[in-house]
Scaffold this active site. Structure first.
Site, short mmCIF file in Angstrom:
data_model
loop_
_atom_site.label_atom_id
_atom_site.label_comp_id
_atom_site.label_asym_id
_atom_site.label_seq_id
_atom_site.Cartn_x
_atom_site.Cartn_y
_atom_site.Cartn_z
N GLY A 230 -30.18 21.88 60.43
CA GLY A 230 -30.71 20.70 61.09
C GLY A 230 -30.55 20.80 62.60
O GLY A 230 -31.50 20.71 63.35
N GLY B 112 -13.94 16.77 65.43
CA GLY B 112 -15.25 17.27 64.99
C GLY B 112 -15.38 18.69 65.45
O GLY B 112 -14.82 19.08 66.47
N GLU C 76 -20.17 21.34 67.01
CA GLU C 76 -20.93 21.71 68.20
C GLU C 76 -20.09 22.43 69.25
O GLU C 76 -20.62 23.15 70.09
CB GLU C 76 -21.56 20.44 68.79
N ARG D 241 -7.18 17.04 63.06
CA ARG D 241 -6.87 17.49 61.70
C ARG D 241 -8.03 18.30 61.13
O ARG D 241 -9.19 17.92 61.26
CB ARG D 241 -6.62 16.29 60.78
N GLN E 239 -18.07 26.86 60.92
CA GLN E 239 -18.71 26.09 61.99
C GLN E 239 -18.45 26.72 63.35
O GLN E 239 -19.34 26.81 64.19
CB GLN E 239 -18.20 24.65 61.99
MO1 MOS Z 1 -26.20 17.27 66.42
S1 MOS Z 1 -27.37 17.86 68.00
O1 MOS Z 1 -25.86 15.71 66.95
O2 MOS Z 1 -27.04 17.42 64.94
#
Ligand code: MOS
Length: 757
Positions: free
Chosen positions: A249, A718, A721, A644, A654
């Site tokens: 995605g 997270g 990214e 965590r 990732q």
């Molecule tokens: Mo990400 S660019 O917020 O799927």
């Protein structure tokens, strides 16, 4: 085994729980055996095929379409153009929040960008629809296309990204830069990039009366449902979206796109199920991309190499009709301490499809420029680039002065440098060669990404047979969300994983929020965890108020749940199974609900007492052929701290994905737009270069421990990214170190290395 304490916050999870285990993907076998059905694999009975005709000009109007020729082709059932497109309940150009596209749904004959849908051809077969679309032979009234950053109409920006201020400052950057002992001013350019998931946007749509069922890949089903409901003038509950598997995605499936809606329009018009799948070249226009940027950085230091001024200005581009502007200057808010900081953005409107979030929006292009400039400043100071970064380490968030909720970046630098062998790096460039005579260079980059949360709900059920169910409409675009979220669900319900049924991937389940901004695990995870805690609290009430239970009188805070049993905290020899508690109470099951998220998803960007970001340090080695200028990334070591870690195997994956994208950003990826026609010239996998296996270096990702007591009760940041952000700059800096040549226009291709612009 899993365990929770029945207190509101903080939640303590002991070792040995499901959380933290390196489990393999729940959907892995389905995917590798081909049993996983993606949207385009669906074939409902009576289904027809739709193909889009798209504009080959970037600006003007469609003067003529040969609809008769298309309709006369055998197998063609219908052709939809602006002349006969069924009415919609909303103007597709209306926009009520930043998380939606203004859409091209055949509302007029205007062309606003190359690749804009101008007609739909619906036929019995894909071949007939394709041929029908080519028979339309459009004639255009063409106006000159405004293509690049220098061609479009300038526009003053108040906000960038989904609503960040376009300008920000702390201190007086002009005064500080004027007084600086050393300073640099450099301009960097990043190209347009396209998301290019393996699975293109696709939809299979079927109407029954005013009920719409669709199979389509989505990173945000509830938002898609709301958007479709508005356009078709029906209640959101009438729309059923199935999105169990996504072939990638990267942000491009975050908001429903025009072509997906056109598939639903086509199905309604012909009264039969319709499949519409974009060709690869049709992915370059109507479904979003990363806009190009030109970034000017001005940096100044005192005599000791401490930054006194940092000014980061970005010029970027959006479409003529929508409002997404890449927030590329924002990483300068976070990364380095400086007496004064100023960031700004200027916009240009051009005849292109609307750009949108693309993996690490803002941070990816912004950090490759900032990390290059930081390296250039270190060089001007005669300092090692890592030492320079440590010298300017931000103990509080520089732009806001707020404390970080947690920040283990120093440890990332330490562990990464040690593993990489950074201390053996010569300060001057062009000092290292390998046995084949190739130039070798080492570079470092700092990684950063905000710890965003959206809003989500979940529903949990415990059954008398000791099994449990967790329901949430979460999105697994390949990152492993279903696996990680099921781990959280098992711990939330105090169950072993094999006793848990995890239901996900459809819009009929509770809204999991968007799988974006690297916030899905934290957001959906907290909803799941809280739904589990709600069930366990009800169960504990039943047991502790029942004098037949060994837990009688323990009090709500006095029990913990794990392995399908409740235990007394003060005496773990006293316990009772969930089944026994439910059986004695005469209940078949207990239900609970939970919510997760923050009231405002922008909180990570400054609307909270803490600055909340994940961090990392990436070290890169490249080899460059001194004659040919051919560049290869050979080794990347990244050390990341992101709170965590729910599943270290998924997280490492990732990070690897992000790091590979960093290599791609630095060395490979760019859309080349023809300056006359406004058309992307390399809208295919042969010419739009992304790394293949042979381009991927040896990768290592170190998971640096970080305990964050503020970011959310589970301490999750997270990881989706951040991997790009340090890696792109590290590779660029390694190229300089190998060659002594600084290329400021990305990607760094061999022609640019041989003739720097
Ligand atoms: Mo990400 S660019 O917020 O799927």
């Amino acid at each position: 085994m899993s365990e929770i304490a029945l207190t509101q916050t903080p939640i303590h999870i002991r070792h040995g729980s499901n959380i933290g285990q390196p489990l393999t993907r729940r959907d892995g076998v389905l995917k590798v055996t081909g049993a996983a059905k993606y949207a385009a694999d669906q074939h409902p009975p009576g289904m027809l095929y739709a193909v889009l005709a798209t504009s080959s000009i970037a600006r003007g109007r469609v003067a003529h379409l040969d609809v008769a020729a298309a309709k006369a082709h055998p197998g063609v059932v219908d052709v939809i153009t602006p002349a006969n497109r069924p009415a919609l309940a909303l103007d597709p150009d209306e926009k009520s929040n930043p998380f939606m596209f203004r859409l091209d749904l055949l509302q007029t004959d205007r062309v606003r960008y190359a690749g804009q849908p101008i007609a739909i051809v619906i036929a019995q077969t894909l071949e007939a629809a394709t041929e029908g679309a080519s028979l339309l032979a459009p004639r255009y009234e063409t106006e000159p296309a405004r293509v690049g950053l220098d061609d479009g109409e300038s526009t003053a920006l108040q906000v960038v990204g989904p609503g960040f201020p376009a300008q920000a400052q702390r201190g007086d950057v002009e005064t500080e830069l004027a007084a600086a002992k050393k300073s640099i001013t450099q301009t960097y350019e990043t190209p347009a990039q396209y998301h290019n998931p393996m699975e293109p946007h696709a939809i299979v749509a079927a109407w029954e009366g005013d009920t719409l069922s669709i199979d389509t890949p989505s990173q945000g089903m509830a938002m898609a449902q709301g958007r479709l409901a508005g356009l078709f003038g029906i209640a959101p509950e009438k729309i059923h979206i199935r999105s169990p598997f996504l072939g990638g995605g990267f942000g491009g499936k975050g908001m429903i796109s025009g072509p997906q809606v056109l598939g639903a329009i086509a199905a309604r018009a012909v009264g039969r199920p319709v499949k519409l799948v974009l060709r690869r070249d049709q992915m370059y226009g109507p479904v979003g991309h990363r806009a190009p940027t030109r970034q000017t950085l001005r940096l100044g230091t005192d005599g000791d190499g401490a930054l006194v001024g940092l000014d980061h200005h970005t010029k970027t581009m959006s479409s003529t009709f929508d409002d997404f502007f890449e927030p590329a200057s924002t990483p300068s808010h976070t990364l380095y301490a400086s007496t004064a900081i100023a960031t700004s953005h200027a916009g240009v409107r051009a005849d292109i499809g609307t750009p949108i979030f693309m993996r690490a929006p803002g941070e990816a292009p912004g950090s490759i420029a900032l990390e290059s400039a930081i390296d250039e400043m270190a060089q001007a100071c005669g300092m090692d680039p890592l030492a320079f970064r440590l010298k300017n380490y931000a103990e509080v968030e520089p732009i806001s002065g707020k404390p970080f909720s947690s920040k283990a970046l120093r440890e990332c630098y330490r562990q990464g440098a040690e593993r990489f062998g950074w201390e053996r790096r010569p300060l001057a460039p062009r000092q290292m060669r390998d046995r084949d005579g190739l130039l070798v260079g080492w570079g470092v980059g700092t990684a950063t990404f905000p710890a965003v949360m959206f809003a989500a709900q979940a529903k949990a059920v415990l059954r008398r047979d000791g099994s449990g169910v967790m329901e949430i409409g979460a999105h697994d675009m390949g990152q492993g969300a279903w696996t990680a979220l099921a781990q959280i669900a098992a711990d939330g319900l105090g169950l072993d994983l094999d006793r848990l049924e995890f239901r996900s991937g459809t819009s009929d389940l509770p809204d999991a929020g968007i799988a974006g901004g690297s916030g899905h695990t934290a957001t959906a995870g907290m909803a799941i965890y809280n739904a589990g805690a709600d069930v366990i609290a009800k169960l504990a009430d039943l047991a502790t108020n029942d004098d037949h239970s060994p837990l009688f009188g323990a009090g709500n805070a006095g029990v913990v749940a794990r392995g399908g049993r409740l235990f007394r905290r003060d005496d773990e020899s006293r316990s009772e199974s969930f089944s026994d508690i439910l059986a004695r109470a005469g209940l078949a099951q207990i239900e609970g609900r939970g919510a997760g998220g923050r009231p405002n998803p922008m909180e990570a960007h400054g609307q909270s007492d803490y600055a909340m970001h994940a961090h990392g340090a990436v070290f890169a080695e490249v080899k460059v052929d001194p004659e040919l200028g051919q560049i290869r990334a050979t080794r990347l070591v990244g050390a990341f701290a992101a709170g965590r870690i729910i599943n270290p195997r998924m997280v490492r994956s990732q990070y690897y994905g992000g790091m590979i994208w960093g290599v791609s950003f630095a060395l490979h990826e760019q859309a080349i737009v023809d300056r006359h026609s406004g058309r992307p010239m390399n809208a295919n996998f042969a010419e739009y270069h992304i790394p293949v296996n042979a381009d991927v270096p040896s990768l290592e990702a170190i998971l640096v421990e970080e305990d964050d007591p503020h970011v959310n009760a589970l301490g999750i940041k997270g990881v989706g990214e951040i991997g790009i952000t340090g890696s792109a700059g590290a590779v660029a800096n390694a190229v300089w170190h190998a060659t002594g040549i600084r290329v400021r226009k990305f990607p760094i291709t061999l022609d640019r290395l041989l003739e720097p612009q």
